[in-house]
Design a protein around this motif. Structure first.
Motif, short mmCIF file in Angstrom:
data_model
loop_
_atom_site.label_atom_id
_atom_site.label_comp_id
_atom_site.label_asym_id
_atom_site.label_seq_id
_atom_site.Cartn_x
_atom_site.Cartn_y
_atom_site.Cartn_z
N LEU A 176 31.20 40.67 -5.27
CA LEU A 176 32.37 41.65 -5.51
C LEU A 176 32.87 41.21 -7.02
CD1 LEU A 176 34.22 42.06 -2.31
CD2 LEU A 176 33.05 43.98 -3.69
N ARG B 115 34.88 44.00 -9.17
CA ARG B 115 35.49 44.77 -8.11
C ARG B 115 36.64 44.05 -7.72
NH1 ARG B 115 32.50 49.22 -5.86
NH2 ARG B 115 34.74 49.76 -4.66
N VAL B 116 36.58 42.57 -7.79
CA VAL B 116 37.82 41.93 -7.48
C VAL B 116 38.19 40.80 -8.67
CG1 VAL B 116 37.49 42.07 -5.05
CG2 VAL B 116 36.34 40.19 -6.13
N LEU C 104 35.94 42.72 5.53
CA LEU C 104 35.96 43.45 4.13
C LEU C 104 36.66 44.61 4.47
CD1 LEU C 104 32.43 42.45 2.66
CD2 LEU C 104 34.55 41.19 2.35
N THR C 105 37.23 45.30 3.48
CA THR C 105 37.62 46.63 3.35
C THR C 105 36.46 47.66 3.47
OG1 THR C 105 37.72 46.97 1.01
CG2 THR C 105 39.67 46.24 2.36
N SER D 204 35.75 49.76 1.16
CA SER D 204 35.38 50.07 -0.13
C SER D 204 34.40 48.62 -0.47
CB SER D 204 36.35 50.26 -0.96
OG SER D 204 37.15 49.64 -1.16
N GLN D 205 34.80 47.71 -0.03
CA GLN D 205 34.47 46.45 -0.42
C GLN D 205 32.90 46.17 0.22
OE1 GLN D 205 37.47 43.74 0.66
NE2 GLN D 205 38.17 43.61 -1.40
#
Length: 382
Positions: free
Chosen positions: A2, A7-8, A51-52, A54-55
């Protein structure tokens, strides 16, 4: 992954702001390791539900292609976690050799320059460290060849790394590199080692608050700590022998920080399946202040165990790699801030107070401020 994909950000990674100290970039890390379960990491991640959505979707293609290697296992040391992906070997020596071959193969296949091993396996029962078989590297070698029943999987992974000079961290309460024979072996081979039992939640707060109570002369009459957790960690700790080993490391810090024994220091761990990876830590602290007046403090930490632990594992890989490149072998006591029961070299006093531990870590890292990360380290999940 990620981080690589933007993404993070680096929130939660304690050393993200430590610049020019020789630490390798997060993007330089390559992961691999062993497990008792054969499922690929996508299935494992979906099962543990950290994890979510989307993740998960962003990294699923990468995780799908990552499958653990068969692990060294012994159900006598961890009764409640028994998988099917175990090494098919006849004795302890063969298991060690298989682990060493896994490391060599992985390093070659991934084109890595250096390797770091971190033990993240489920908590094992304790063993007697005073046995003569554990006293010296030579006696330990003989015990290996004799398939000694007190040598557990954590010791095998520690030995396999240390004998080849590979840095090793024990993020669990299990007996691993703290065996006297392996402590000596690490000095001989130049393997940096650190442990044990990652300090992530309740004990972290305890080692922050206790020094403040000490410095304000508030006497701690009692400290009641309880934890509820699910997931596979909770399953492992539902075994009394594994639980006791965990309780021992969780209870070690308080008396050391305060300078006196808290008579009513109670620590409990309960497996509660519905909680999954979301752990709850609850503390009640009874203190006496000026004029003998009693007071209470209540703490309730609703946390995500993996989200607290994973960044520390990454930072351990980066810092142990620094130690290796500096030529520092044996116990790296500057890394004590990462652990509930820090190891110390040659029996020196252990520092538990978090603020002082953090100061020592940054002072140690600063010794290499002008040194740039030379190449790519790699962390192995054990």
């Amino acid at each position: 992954e990620l981080l690589r994909r933007g993404r993070v950000d680096t929130r939660g990674l304690p050393l993200a702001g430590a610049k020019d100290m020789g630490l390798a970039d997060y993007g330089a890390l390559t992961f691999g390791g062993w497990d008792l379960f054969e499922e690929d990491l996508e299935k494992a991640a979906r099962n543990h539900a950290v994890l979510t959505d989307s993740q998960m979707e962003a990294v699923a293609p990468v995780l799908r292609n990552m499958r653990p290697w068969p692990a060294a296992s012994n159900a006598k040391f961890c009764k409640n976690v028994v998988g099917t992906a175990t090494k098919k070997t006849r004795g302890l020596r063969e298991q060690v050799q298989a682990i060493r071959e896994d490391l060599l193969r992985f390093k070659k296949e991934q084109g890595l320059e250096r390797v770091v091993v971190v033990n993240l396996a489920s908590t094992e029962k304790s063993v007697d460290l005073t046995r003569p078989e554990f006293a010296t590297p030579e006696s330990f070698e003989k015990a290996l060849d004799a398939n000694d029943a007190d040598i557990g999987p954590a010791m095998l992974y520690a030995y396999a790394a240390i004998v080849d000079g590979i840095p090793f961290a024990n993020f669990t309460p299990s007996v691993a590199a703290d065996v006297p024979a392996l402590l000596e072996l690490a000095k001989r081979t130049g393997a940096p080692i650190a442990g044990k039992d990652g300090k992530t939640g309740q004990t972290l707060l305890k080692t922050v608050l206790a020094p403040a109570l000490r410095d304000r002369a508030l006497h701690v009459d009692g400290w009641y700590s309880t934890n509820i957790l699910g997931n596979r960690d909770g399953e492992a700790l539902n075994d009394p022998a594994s639980k006791q080993n965990k309780l021992d490391t969780k209870g070690a810090a308080l008396d050391s920080i305060l300078g006196y024994k808290v008579q009513d220091h109670i620590v409990q761990i309960q497996y509660y399946r519905p909680r999954g990876d979301n752990k709850e830590a609850w503390d009640n602290i009874d203190v006496t202040g000026f004029l003998g007046q009693p007071m209470q403090i209540k703490l309730n930490f609703l946390c995500k165990d993996s989200i607290l632990a994973a960044p520390l594992v990454v930072e351990l890989a980066r810092t142990l790699d620094v130690a290796k490149r500096r030529g520092e072998g044996g116990v790296i006591d500057a890394l004590g801030c990462f652990f509930k029961a820090p190891m110390s070299p040659d029996g020196q006093p252990v520092e538990h107070a978090m603020a002082e531990q953090q100061r020592r870590l940054m002072a140690w890292l600063s010794k290499g401020r002008t040194r740039k990360a030379e190449s790519t380290p790699e962390r192995i999940r054990g």
